[in-house]
Design an enzyme around this catalytic site. Structure first.
Site, PDB file in Angstrom:
ATOM      1  N   GLU A   1       0.832  -1.197   0.000  1.00  0.00           N
ATOM      2  CA  GLU A   1       0.000   0.000   0.000  1.00  0.00           C
ATOM      3  C   GLU A   1       0.871   1.252   0.000  1.00  0.00           C
ATOM      4  OE1 GLU A   1      -3.109   0.062   2.901  1.00  0.00           O
ATOM      5  OE2 GLU A   1      -3.394  -2.105   2.817  1.00  0.00           O
TER       6      GLU A   1
ATOM      7  N   HIS B   1       7.387   6.351 -20.478  1.00  0.00           N
ATOM      8  CA  HIS B   1       7.131   5.291 -19.517  1.00  0.00           C
ATOM      9  C   HIS B   1       7.082   3.954 -20.249  1.00  0.00           C
ATOM     10  CE1 HIS B   1       5.110   8.290 -16.503  1.00  0.00           C
ATOM     11  NE2 HIS B   1       6.338   8.633 -16.834  1.00  0.00           N
TER      12      HIS B   1
ATOM     13  N   GLU C   1       4.820   1.725 -20.617  1.00  0.00           N
ATOM     14  CA  GLU C   1       3.639   1.465 -21.440  1.00  0.00           C
ATOM     15  C   GLU C   1       3.794   2.077 -22.835  1.00  0.00           C
ATOM     16  OE1 GLU C   1       2.053   2.045 -17.160  1.00  0.00           O
ATOM     17  OE2 GLU C   1       3.650   2.835 -18.426  1.00  0.00           O
TER      18      GLU C   1
ATOM     19  N   CYS D   1      -0.390   5.831 -15.658  1.00  0.00           N
ATOM     20  CA  CYS D   1      -0.713   7.217 -15.344  1.00  0.00           C
ATOM     21  C   CYS D   1      -1.697   7.718 -16.405  1.00  0.00           C
ATOM     22  CB  CYS D   1       0.552   8.071 -15.327  1.00  0.00           C
ATOM     23  SG  CYS D   1       1.360   8.232 -16.940  1.00  0.00           S
TER      24      CYS D   1
ATOM     25  N   CYS E   1      -0.150   7.834 -19.989  1.00  0.00           N
ATOM     26  CA  CYS E   1       0.019   6.517 -20.602  1.00  0.00           C
ATOM     27  C   CYS E   1      -1.333   5.913 -20.976  1.00  0.00           C
ATOM     28  CB  CYS E   1       0.767   5.588 -19.658  1.00  0.00           C
ATOM     29  SG  CYS E   1       2.526   5.959 -19.511  1.00  0.00           S
TER      30      CYS E   1
END
EC number: 3.5.4.36
Length: 224
Positions: free
Chosen positions: A60, A98, A100, A128, A131
């Site tokens: 988390e 990035h 992706e 994000c 992306c």
């Protein structure tokens, strides 16, 4: 929560390397930034064990995890039914595209309209907003592409812009899922370096199931 810490990292212009660009007046800090190697996308077939254990852990609180690791399986099927599959991983280094976006720039830069593409991503965190937009544009112009994205963690999931982007991915036909413990085991077996001469079994971390359920609930709330 994780999204708050990642948001702080993403606020800097060079968001993926986590550098504090507000301190450029500091000579030592400036030298450190200048000495960074140029941006590159690292590609390979299997990633080191320590990278997997740290970057893919579905915590988390994700402090320090300021890269994106993307493992992929690409199945290409012809009209005759014959299929070919390739797999590997991408890692983004420092600032720039990035993982992706790099996937569509380097792994699948073009699509043959006569073929069908079934692509599965196993990503350390969800896309994000930027992306997600790139993925949407690719899906909209490539009707013969089917994309399944499995993510370990949700990136900045409380931000309205990110929530809207994930919803648009779903509406465009992209399947988005949180990784189950079995998915981490699949990555371990197929994308992680094994010691020569032996194959060690995947050892789930203590809170793997609890964190999966946590993120699964958050994603369901976003996509409903």
């Amino acid at each position: 929560m994780a999204q708050k810490e990642e948001a702080a990292e993403a606020a800097a212009p060079a968001s993926q390397n986590g550098d504090d660009l507000e301190n450029l007046e500091d000579p030592e800090k400036l030298k450190e930034l200048i000495d960074l190697p140029p941006f590159e996308i690292v590609t390979g077939v299997r990633l080191p064990v320590n990278f997997f254990k740290f970057q893919f852990r579905n915590v988390e609180y994700s402090s320090g995890r300021n890269k994106t690791f993307l493992c992929y399986v690409v199945e290409v099927q012809s009209k005759g039914g014959q299929a070919q599959a390739t797999q590997g991983y991408l890692e983004d280094e420092h600032a720039g595209a990035h993982a992706e976006e790099a996937f569509f720039n380097t792994i699948l830069p073009a699509f043959d309209p006569a073929l069908k593409y079934n692509v599965t991503w196993y990503v350390s965190s969800s896309p994000c907003a930027a992306c997600a937009d790139r993925i949407l544009k690719t899906l909209s112009k490539t009707k013969n592409l089917r994309l399944l994205i499995l993510v370990s963690r949700l990136f900045m999931w409380e931000e309205p812009e990110v929530q809207a982007a994930l919803k648009k991915l779903k509406e465009a036909g992209c399947k988005l899922r949180i990784m189950k413990p079995q998915d981490f085991e699949y990555i371990w077996q197929n994308f992680v370096e094994q010691e020569e001469g032996e194959s060690k079994a995947f050892e789930p971390w203590e809170d793997i199931q609890e964190n999966f359920l946590y993120y699964e609930e958050k994603l369901a709330d976003i996509l409903k």
